[in-house]
Every structure is written in structure tokens, then in C-alpha cells.
Design a protein around this motif. Structure first.
Motif, PDB file in Angstrom:
ATOM      1  N   LEU A  74      24.364   8.768  -1.408  1.00 49.56           N
ATOM      2  CA  LEU A  74      24.186   7.784  -0.332  1.00 49.56           C
ATOM      3  C   LEU A  74      24.303   6.366  -0.878  1.00 49.56           C
ATOM      4  N   VAL A  75      23.646   6.113  -1.999  1.00 46.02           N
ATOM      5  CA  VAL A  75      23.673   4.776  -2.595  1.00 46.02           C
ATOM      6  C   VAL A  75      25.091   4.439  -3.055  1.00 46.02           C
ATOM      7  N   GLU A  76      25.771   5.398  -3.663  1.00 46.95           N
ATOM      8  CA  GLU A  76      27.135   5.165  -4.129  1.00 46.95           C
ATOM      9  C   GLU A  76      28.091   4.935  -2.967  1.00 46.95           C
ATOM     10  N   ALA A  77      27.874   5.635  -1.849  1.00 46.67           N
ATOM     11  CA  ALA A  77      28.718   5.429  -0.672  1.00 46.67           C
ATOM     12  C   ALA A  77      28.556   4.024  -0.113  1.00 46.67           C
ATOM     13  N   ALA A  78      27.396   3.429  -0.363  1.00 48.07           N
ATOM     14  CA  ALA A  78      27.149   2.047   0.051  1.00 48.07           C
ATOM     15  C   ALA A  78      27.607   1.048  -1.008  1.00 48.07           C
ATOM     16  N   ALA A  79      28.367   1.530  -1.987  1.00 55.19           N
ATOM     17  CA  ALA A  79      28.857   0.692  -3.085  1.00 55.19           C
ATOM     18  C   ALA A  79      27.707   0.020  -3.821  1.00 55.19           C
ATOM     19  N   ASN A  80      26.582   0.730  -3.900  1.00 54.33           N
ATOM     20  CA  ASN A  80      25.393   0.238  -4.600  1.00 54.33           C
ATOM     21  C   ASN A  80      24.907  -1.111  -4.068  1.00 54.33           C
ATOM     22  N   ARG A  81      25.227  -1.391  -2.810  1.00 51.46           N
ATOM     23  CA  ARG A  81      24.752  -2.625  -2.170  1.00 51.46           C
ATOM     24  C   ARG A  81      24.127  -2.236  -0.831  1.00 51.46           C
ATOM     25  N   VAL A  82      22.876  -1.875  -0.873  1.00 52.38           N
ATOM     26  CA  VAL A  82      22.164  -1.417   0.319  1.00 52.38           C
ATOM     27  C   VAL A  82      21.318  -2.562   0.857  1.00 52.38           C
ATOM     28  N   ASP A  83      21.648  -3.023   2.051  1.00 51.12           N
ATOM     29  CA  ASP A  83      20.888  -4.097   2.681  1.00 51.12           C
ATOM     30  C   ASP A  83      19.771  -3.550   3.574  1.00 51.12           C
ATOM     31  N   ILE A  84      20.029  -2.378   4.150  1.00 51.17           N
ATOM     32  CA  ILE A  84      19.097  -1.765   5.102  1.00 51.17           C
ATOM     33  C   ILE A  84      18.955  -0.297   4.748  1.00 51.17           C
ATOM     34  N   LEU A  85      17.730   0.181   4.720  1.00 48.84           N
ATOM     35  CA  LEU A  85      17.457   1.609   4.527  1.00 48.84           C
ATOM     36  C   LEU A  85      16.568   2.085   5.664  1.00 48.84           C
ATOM     37  N   VAL A  86      17.043   3.071   6.387  1.00 51.52           N
ATOM     38  CA  VAL A  86      16.221   3.726   7.400  1.00 51.52           C
ATOM     39  C   VAL A  86      15.859   5.103   6.869  1.00 51.52           C
ATOM     40  N   ASN A  87      14.606   5.243   6.451  1.00 47.43           N
ATOM     41  CA  ASN A  87      14.120   6.512   5.911  1.00 47.43           C
ATOM     42  C   ASN A  87      13.748   7.437   7.064  1.00 47.43           C
ATOM     43  N   ASN A  88      14.301   8.622   7.044  1.00 54.66           N
ATOM     44  CA  ASN A  88      14.040   9.595   8.097  1.00 54.66           C
ATOM     45  C   ASN A  88      14.275  10.976   7.524  1.00 54.66           C
ATOM     46  N   ASN A  89      13.528  11.946   8.007  1.00 54.29           N
ATOM     47  CA  ASN A  89      13.739  13.335   7.613  1.00 54.29           C
ATOM     48  C   ASN A  89      13.050  14.227   8.625  1.00 54.29           C
ATOM     49  N   GLY A  90      13.576  15.402   8.823  1.00 54.80           N
ATOM     50  CA  GLY A  90      12.950  16.338   9.742  1.00 54.80           C
ATOM     51  C   GLY A  90      11.561  16.717   9.274  1.00 54.80           C
ATOM     52  N   GLY A  91      10.641  16.852  10.214  1.00 54.18           N
ATOM     53  CA  GLY A  91       9.285  17.259   9.886  1.00 54.18           C
ATOM     54  C   GLY A  91       9.201  18.756   9.651  1.00 54.18           C
ATOM     55  N   PRO A  92       8.156  19.199   8.968  1.00 51.23           N
ATOM     56  CA  PRO A  92       7.960  20.636   8.757  1.00 51.23           C
ATOM     57  C   PRO A  92       7.710  21.337  10.087  1.00 51.23           C
ATOM     58  N   PRO A  93       7.983  22.641  10.151  1.00 51.37           N
ATOM     59  CA  PRO A  93       7.759  23.377  11.394  1.00 51.37           C
ATOM     60  C   PRO A  93       6.313  23.280  11.857  1.00 51.37           C
ATOM     61  N   LEU A  94       6.115  23.233  13.168  1.00 48.55           N
ATOM     62  CA  LEU A  94       4.755  23.207  13.695  1.00 48.55           C
ATOM     63  C   LEU A  94       4.082  24.544  13.403  1.00 48.55           C
ATOM     64  N   ARG A  95       2.870  24.487  12.863  1.00 47.32           N
ATOM     65  CA  ARG A  95       2.126  25.723  12.610  1.00 47.32           C
ATOM     66  C   ARG A  95       0.653  25.390  12.421  1.00 47.32           C
ATOM     67  N   ASP A  96      -0.169  26.383  12.625  1.00 41.15           N
ATOM     68  CA  ASP A  96      -1.599  26.226  12.399  1.00 41.15           C
ATOM     69  C   ASP A  96      -1.840  25.940  10.918  1.00 41.15           C
ATOM     70  N   PHE A  97      -2.760  25.022  10.630  1.00 48.14           N
ATOM     71  CA  PHE A  97      -2.982  24.624   9.237  1.00 48.14           C
ATOM     72  C   PHE A  97      -3.416  25.791   8.370  1.00 48.14           C
ATOM     73  N   ARG A  98      -4.012  26.824   8.970  1.00 48.35           N
ATOM     74  CA  ARG A  98      -4.450  27.997   8.201  1.00 48.35           C
ATOM     75  C   ARG A  98      -3.268  28.767   7.624  1.00 48.35           C
ATOM     76  N   GLU A  99      -2.101  28.604   8.195  1.00 46.72           N
ATOM     77  CA  GLU A  99      -0.919  29.341   7.764  1.00 46.72           C
ATOM     78  C   GLU A  99      -0.189  28.663   6.609  1.00 46.72           C
ATOM     79  N   LEU A 100      -0.625  27.481   6.207  1.00 45.95           N
ATOM     80  CA  LEU A 100       0.076  26.720   5.181  1.00 45.95           C
ATOM     81  C   LEU A 100      -0.382  27.147   3.788  1.00 45.95           C
TER      82      LEU A 100
END
Length: 259
Positions: A74-100
Motif C-alpha cells: 500500500l505504501v509503495e503504491a502511494a510512491a512512499n508519499r502518504v498524505d492521508i491514511l484511513v485505517n479500516n478493517n472488518g470487525g471479528p464475527p459477532l459472538r458471545d464473549f464466552r465463545e472466544l
């Protein structure tokens, strides 16, 4: 409104669908060159073509953003000049905490806390040197109001917020900002999973769960991803340099607190 972003380069993680795509769209319309990312190569390429129709230059990097090789690409595709970074990622599946188990907890923390911190580490010194940087982290409304089933997601994103809130104060002098966008219930693929989990947990139908969720929102509707994208672009604007270390909740008024 001219956001002063023409010619800037933005990385938008997990942007082939949903809120990430909405952020990428708003930044493309503001004149940015885009580096977008997603695991689904077909959906990613479709998004890239749609964004190019705005006139934007768009580079697509497929893969899991938690993978260090993908981050470097990602950084190389931006030619190592990143002005803006939007951090995002899918969250873990919803589940009861006892199952983790330990593996699930570590995976959730790595995806939603460690990975975005590592990406910030890769781009922030260049931002400081150039005296411009905008980092926006998409977290969740559950950071302020925990939601059953999202315990792992909430914990990891609270950790990310605490970690980067301190970093924000260290780099503000260089016109580098770090802020957080906290979505409530938006019309995305993730929302269907929320309704399904609520339905199973309460012995009701998904349709009943959806109706109940909508009724709890004072706006009486779910959010439009384009509204979210516009808020992201605003935080990235050249005129937003005095806003840093803040968490902006976008939930139609669902959170009942004052602070």
C-alpha cells in the motif's frame, strides 16, 4: 466546498465495500489520488473502476491489511508519499464473549488494534517531514456504548483509540492529525449480521430485530454510507488541522449521553 485536498495521496484500507468505499469515494471526489484495498479482488477492481470514473487516479492492492506485506505494498503504491491514511478493517464475527478462545482474541486485537498501529508507524514520519498528514481511524459506536456480541471488537478499538490519542498529541505540531470516526448502524453488509445475531440472541426474527434497531435511533433510519464518507473527507481537509485526538460519533442520535 473545496477541502484543499487536490493532488494529495490517500490510502483507504478495506475500501472495496461499505464505509471504507464511501470514504474512498469522498476523497476521490475531493481530488485525491487513491490507494484502495480489500480481500475480494473482484469487488476491489470493480470499486477501482467506479472511482476512476470520477477522474481520480486509483491504485488497487488486494489482500488482508493486517498482513505486513500488504501494508508495505500500500505504501509503495502511494510512491512512499502518504498524505492521508484511513485505517479500516472488518470487525471479528459477532459472538458471545464466552465463545472466544485465546486465538480468537489475539486475532481480533491484531486486526483491529495492532495492524492499524503498524500502518501508522509506516507513514507518520513522512507526514511530519512534509508538515501535512491526516489519519482517520474507523472504529465503532460500541467504543462509547458497548454492544453485546461486539465485545472483542469494542475492546480492540478502545485500545487503538487510547494508543493513538496519545500519538496525536505528539505529532500535532507538524500539522499531522489523528482522529476517529465511530459509526452507529449504517446500511452495510455488516448490519445484516448484527440483526441476525440480535435475532438469535432474543428469539425473534431478523425482521423484528431490524425494526427494533431502527426504532431505537432518534433519526428513525440507518445511516447512509455517503454521509459517513463526507465526514471522513471533512476530517482530512486542509482546514481541519486544529481537530485532533477526537472521536466523532455518527449514529443518528442513538447514543444517549452528553459526552
Amino acid at each position: 466546498m473545496d477541502l484543499g485536498l487536490s493532488g494529495r495521496t490517500a490510502i483507504v484500507c478495506a475500501s472495496s465495500h461499505g464505509l471504507g468505499r464511501a470514504c474512498a469515494t469522498a476523497l476521490a471526489e475531493a481530488g485525491c489520488t487513491l490507494v484502495i484495498n480489500g480481500r475480494d479482488r473482484t469487488a476491489l477492481n470493480d470499486t477501482a473502476e467506479t472511482l476512476r470514473a470520477t477522474g481520480a487516479t486509483v491504485h488497487a492492492v488486494a489482500g488482508d491489511v493486517a498482513d505486513d506485506a500488504v501494508q508495505q505494498a500500500l505504501v509503495e503504491a502511494a510512491a512512499n508519499r502518504v498524505d492521508i491514511l484511513v485505517n479500516n478493517n472488518g470487525g471479528p464475527p459477532l459472538r458471545d464473549f464466552r465463545e472466544l478462545d485465546g486465538a480468537a482474541i489475539h486475532a481480533g486485537v491484531d486486526a483491529n488494534m495492532v495492524a492499524p498501529i503498524r500502518l501508522v508507524q509506516k507513514v507518520i514520519d513522512g507526514m511530519i517531514d512534509r508538515r501535512f498528514g491526516r489519519i482517520v481511524c474507523i472504529t465503532s459506536g460500541s467504543v462509547k456504548a458497548p454492544i453485546p456480541g461486539l465485545d472483542l471488537s469494542s475492546g480492540a478499538r478502545v485500545g487503538l483509540t487510547g494508543f493513538l490519542a496519545g500519538v496525536a498529541r505528539q505529532v500535532a505540531h507538524a500539522n499531522v492529525t489523528i482522529n476517529f470516526l465511530l459509526p452507529g448502524l449504517f446500511e452495510t453488509r455488516r448490519l445484516a449480521g448484527v440483526h441476525a445475531f440480535t435475532a438469535r440472541s432474543n428469539g425473534i426474527s431478523p425482521e423484528e430485530a431490524e425494526a427494533a434497531a431502527r426504532a431505537r435511533i432518534p433519526a428513525r433510519r440507518f445511516g447512509d454510507p455517503n454521509e459517513f464518507g463526507a465526514a471522513c473527507a471533512f476530517l482530512c481537509a486542509s482546514s481541519s488541522g486544529f481537530i485532533t485526538g477526537q472521536s466523532l460519533l455518527i449514529d443518528g442520535g442513538a447514543y444517549p449521553g452528553v459526552l
